[in-house]
Design a protein around this motif. Structure first.
Motif, PDB file in Angstrom:
ATOM      1  N   ILE A  35      17.277   4.280 -87.940  1.00 46.33           N
ATOM      2  CA  ILE A  35      18.151   3.653 -88.819  1.00 46.33           C
ATOM      3  C   ILE A  35      19.300   2.906 -88.178  1.00 46.33           C
ATOM      4  N   ASP A  36      19.478   1.500 -88.838  1.00 52.00           N
ATOM      5  CA  ASP A  36      20.520   0.733 -88.206  1.00 52.00           C
ATOM      6  C   ASP A  36      21.562   0.718 -89.072  1.00 52.00           C
ATOM      7  N   ALA A  37      22.791   1.572 -88.945  1.00 50.48           N
ATOM      8  CA  ALA A  37      23.776   1.606 -89.694  1.00 50.48           C
ATOM      9  C   ALA A  37      25.097   1.161 -89.214  1.00 50.48           C
ATOM     10  N   PRO A  38      26.199   0.894 -89.635  1.00 48.87           N
ATOM     11  CA  PRO A  38      27.525   0.838 -89.112  1.00 48.87           C
ATOM     12  C   PRO A  38      28.202   1.761 -88.243  1.00 48.87           C
ATOM     13  N   VAL A  39      27.771   2.990 -89.042  1.00 47.37           N
ATOM     14  CA  VAL A  39      28.367   4.174 -88.591  1.00 47.37           C
ATOM     15  C   VAL A  39      27.084   5.324 -88.616  1.00 47.37           C
ATOM     16  N   ILE A  40      27.205   6.133 -87.733  1.00 49.65           N
ATOM     17  CA  ILE A  40      26.331   7.292 -87.747  1.00 49.65           C
ATOM     18  C   ILE A  40      27.233   8.644 -87.202  1.00 49.65           C
ATOM     19  N   ARG A  41      27.168   9.530 -87.821  1.00 54.32           N
ATOM     20  CA  ARG A  41      27.886  10.753 -87.792  1.00 54.32           C
ATOM     21  C   ARG A  41      27.030  12.002 -87.830  1.00 54.32           C
ATOM     22  N   GLY A  42      27.589  13.066 -87.108  1.00 54.38           N
ATOM     23  CA  GLY A  42      26.997  14.334 -87.150  1.00 54.38           C
ATOM     24  C   GLY A  42      27.487  15.510 -86.397  1.00 54.38           C
ATOM     25  N   GLN A  43      26.765  16.751 -86.218  1.00 54.54           N
ATOM     26  CA  GLN A  43      27.500  17.488 -85.128  1.00 54.54           C
ATOM     27  C   GLN A  43      26.409  17.445 -84.047  1.00 54.54           C
ATOM     28  N   PHE A  44      27.011  18.267 -83.074  1.00 56.66           N
ATOM     29  CA  PHE A  44      26.276  18.391 -81.529  1.00 56.66           C
ATOM     30  C   PHE A  44      26.219  19.725 -81.191  1.00 56.66           C
ATOM     31  N   GLU A  45      25.385  20.017 -80.329  1.00 58.92           N
ATOM     32  CA  GLU A  45      25.654  21.052 -79.557  1.00 58.92           C
ATOM     33  C   GLU A  45      25.048  20.701 -78.037  1.00 58.92           C
ATOM     34  N   GLN A  46      26.008  20.917 -76.987  1.00 60.60           N
ATOM     35  CA  GLN A  46      25.684  20.628 -75.473  1.00 60.60           C
ATOM     36  C   GLN A  46      25.494  21.724 -74.900  1.00 60.60           C
ATOM     37  N   THR A  47      24.467  21.832 -73.927  1.00 64.53           N
ATOM     38  CA  THR A  47      24.252  23.006 -72.965  1.00 64.53           C
ATOM     39  C   THR A  47      24.223  22.041 -71.762  1.00 64.53           C
ATOM     40  N   ARG A  48      25.162  22.640 -70.943  1.00 67.74           N
ATOM     41  CA  ARG A  48      25.471  21.732 -69.618  1.00 67.74           C
ATOM     42  C   ARG A  48      25.190  22.774 -68.529  1.00 67.74           C
ATOM     43  N   HIS A  49      24.346  22.492 -67.634  1.00 68.98           N
ATOM     44  CA  HIS A  49      23.997  23.288 -66.446  1.00 68.98           C
ATOM     45  C   HIS A  49      24.666  22.563 -65.231  1.00 68.98           C
ATOM     46  N   LEU A  50      25.586  23.286 -64.432  1.00 74.06           N
ATOM     47  CA  LEU A  50      26.204  22.701 -63.310  1.00 74.06           C
ATOM     48  C   LEU A  50      25.317  23.331 -61.928  1.00 74.06           C
ATOM     49  N   ALA A  51      25.277  22.299 -61.028  1.00 75.33           N
ATOM     50  CA  ALA A  51      24.440  22.810 -59.805  1.00 75.33           C
ATOM     51  C   ALA A  51      25.163  23.865 -59.228  1.00 75.33           C
ATOM     52  N   ALA A 161      19.793  10.551 -62.694  1.00 70.92           N
ATOM     53  CA  ALA A 161      18.487  10.627 -61.864  1.00 70.92           C
ATOM     54  C   ALA A 161      17.483  10.102 -62.950  1.00 70.92           C
ATOM     55  N   ARG A 162      17.731  10.760 -64.434  1.00 71.79           N
ATOM     56  CA  ARG A 162      16.846  10.480 -65.420  1.00 71.79           C
ATOM     57  C   ARG A 162      17.393  10.718 -66.744  1.00 71.79           C
ATOM     58  N   ILE A 163      17.280  10.092 -67.490  1.00 61.71           N
ATOM     59  CA  ILE A 163      17.761  10.305 -69.113  1.00 61.71           C
ATOM     60  C   ILE A 163      16.174  10.687 -70.091  1.00 61.71           C
ATOM     61  N   SER A 180      24.257  14.276 -59.232  1.00 55.31           N
ATOM     62  CA  SER A 180      24.815  15.360 -58.765  1.00 55.31           C
ATOM     63  C   SER A 180      24.059  16.323 -58.591  1.00 55.31           C
ATOM     64  N   GLY A 181      23.022  16.422 -59.385  1.00 56.04           N
ATOM     65  CA  GLY A 181      22.352  17.957 -59.777  1.00 56.04           C
ATOM     66  C   GLY A 181      22.575  18.462 -60.715  1.00 56.04           C
TER      67      GLY A 181
END
Length: 206
Positions: A35-51, A161-163, A180-181
């Motif tokens: 969808i190409d819209a001027p604004v996109i909003r929502g919630q997020f959950e981020q899980t971050r692993h540190l080397a 490294a990759r996405i 960085s790992g």
């Protein structure tokens, strides 16, 4: 005999449907599903692993992406804060709304790469991403898709490294593997399209 012939045709069509597309064709096909819209909003959950650490860091909040302005991540837990990334600067605010850190993109090449890539990913601007990444992936059914972005220039390889991306009408999942790992998995929850920012959202971009 007819049944075997029909099965053969179906198998051939399935192979064609699964055949990889060229990067430009794939990016265009995925962009067409978004969808190409001027604004996109929502919630997020981020899980971050540190080397070097066994326990991941989990944060939750909401986000808003505005065409031409950038993206704001507002973390609600565990520690309230916000991160605004625009094409020309990055601003970190604390729970009280006061600026804790501000960087200009011109002075921080790595930050520019992160900022531009983040905005392009969430907006589905794969033309912008293809200037820094090799894009591979596939279309799934009538709506879903997956993409893997591999850095092609030295500057981007120093950051990522990759996405990996996946979604349908919206980007739903982003996995960032850093040079960085460290790595992060971000889930977009209940994204919605809108015509404009509301008043509180507009303030976050100031």
């Amino acid at each position: 005999m007819m049944r075997r012939h029909a099965l053969g045709v179906i198998a051939a069509l399935a192979c064609l449907a699964a055949a990889p597309l060229h990067a430009e064709d794939l990016a265009a096909a995925v962009a067409a599903r978004l969808i190409d819209a001027p604004v996109i909003r929502g919630q997020f959950e981020q899980t971050r692993h540190l080397a070097g650490f066994s326990q991941p860091l989990v944060s939750r909040g909401d986000f808003v992406v505005a065409r031409g302005r950038g993206v704001v991540w507002t973390t609600r837990e565990p520690v309230p804060s916000s991160l605004m990334v625009s094409p020309d600067r990055l601003v970190v605010r604390g729970a009280d709304g006061k600026i804790q850190q501000q960087m200009q993109a011109d002075a921080q090449p790595a930050m520019r790469i992160v900022g531009e890539s983040m905005i392009a990913m969430l907006r589905g601007d794969f033309r912008a991403l293809s200037s820094r990444f090799d894009v591979t992936g596939k279309l799934i059914g009538k709506q879903a898709w997956t993409l893997t972005l591999t850095p092609t220039d030295a500057g981007t390889r120093r950051v990522f490294a990759r996405i990996e991306l996946s979604g349908d009408q919206f980007v739903r999942n982003v996995k960032l593997e850093e040079a960085s790992g460290d790595s992060s998995v971000v889930k977009m929850i209940d994204p919605m399209a809108a015509k404009q920012l509301d008043a509180s959202e507009a303030q976050r971009f100031e």
